[in-house]
Design a protein around this motif. Sequence first.
Motif, PDB file in Angstrom:
ATOM      1  N   GLU A   1     -28.798 -18.334  19.348  1.00  0.00           N
ATOM      2  CA  GLU A   1     -30.078 -19.011  19.222  1.00  0.00           C
ATOM      3  C   GLU A   1     -30.701 -18.986  17.857  1.00  0.00           C
ATOM      4  N   HIS A   2     -30.731 -17.865  17.440  1.00  0.00           N
ATOM      5  CA  HIS A   2     -31.017 -17.670  15.889  1.00  0.00           C
ATOM      6  C   HIS A   2     -30.694 -18.627  14.992  1.00  0.00           C
TER       7      HIS A   2
ATOM      8  N   GLU B   1     -37.709 -12.156  15.243  1.00  0.00           N
ATOM      9  CA  GLU B   1     -38.164 -11.946  16.636  1.00  0.00           C
ATOM     10  C   GLU B   1     -37.662 -10.878  17.226  1.00  0.00           C
TER      11      GLU B   1
ATOM     12  N   GLN C   1     -34.046 -14.781  11.085  1.00  0.00           N
ATOM     13  CA  GLN C   1     -34.762 -15.426  12.023  1.00  0.00           C
ATOM     14  C   GLN C   1     -34.747 -14.310  13.349  1.00  0.00           C
TER      15      GLN C   1
ATOM     16  N   SER D   1     -29.884 -16.756   9.534  1.00  0.00           N
ATOM     17  CA  SER D   1     -29.922 -16.317  10.998  1.00  0.00           C
ATOM     18  C   SER D   1     -30.371 -14.906  11.217  1.00  0.00           C
TER      19      SER D   1
ATOM     20  N   GLU E   1     -28.935 -21.517  15.634  1.00  0.00           N
ATOM     21  CA  GLU E   1     -29.487 -22.796  15.927  1.00  0.00           C
ATOM     22  C   GLU E   1     -30.812 -23.199  15.560  1.00  0.00           C
ATOM     23  N   LYS E   2     -31.593 -22.064  15.511  1.00  0.00           N
ATOM     24  CA  LYS E   2     -33.076 -22.421  14.980  1.00  0.00           C
ATOM     25  C   LYS E   2     -33.065 -22.934  13.428  1.00  0.00           C
TER      26      LYS E   2
END
Lengths: 84, 154
Positions: A68-69, A60, A56, A53, A71-72
Amino acid sequence: TYTVHYYVLCLQDTISKLLSSLFKEDKTKLSGDAVLLMAEMLKVFVQEAAVRSQKQAESEDCDQVDIEHFEKILPQLVRSFNKV
Amino acid sequence: MIRFPPNFVTLAQLWRKSRCFQLVGSKLPHSKMSVDTDETHQRLKAAVHYTVGRLCQKVGEEHRREFSRQVVAAIAETAFRQCDVFAKDLEAFARHAKRSTVNAEDVKLVARRSTALSIYIQNKSEELTQEQRDLKKKSTGKRKSRDTEEDSRE
């Protein structure tokens, strides 16, 4: 260091009770070794989730690691821990 | 003294309130356990949540990025659900071997789903066995050199 050891003990105790509560049958028990190894395994799982996470969020350009990180990276994480 | 970021204050309060400390060291009365399974589950969840928070904080410190409260909760929830998967698999493996006690072999089988994890768990298991052997050995004055394998991590 006392605090660190306390949290480690706490996790093992938690894992032991948690897994026991999730078994289908009452008679199923956990050996001491199994508890230790499962605590390690869960730690790895959480660390992987956190590190991925974080990476990620880094990719970004985000200052904070947010949901959201996570979830990706979640699908790949679940896949790598649940390969059939 | 461990310092937590502000969003952990509420979590610590929740954890203290749920009296998770009682689970550690002291025996939970068995009669009560069957009645309070939901409450027990909530306490266990809170304990997992707390540990996840600590682990995330450590990762955050190493990379100088904070984890939001929501992401910690999400990781904790996922970890909790993953435990359910682990528990069912462990039980199945033990049952297959006609045992009612889950042991290290069952854990190693579960870990086999991931190569890196499998190696890590295998190493940990060998460390444990070695430690137990060392403890069992009566001190004879002979010193035994320990081979320690390096953890192979991705």
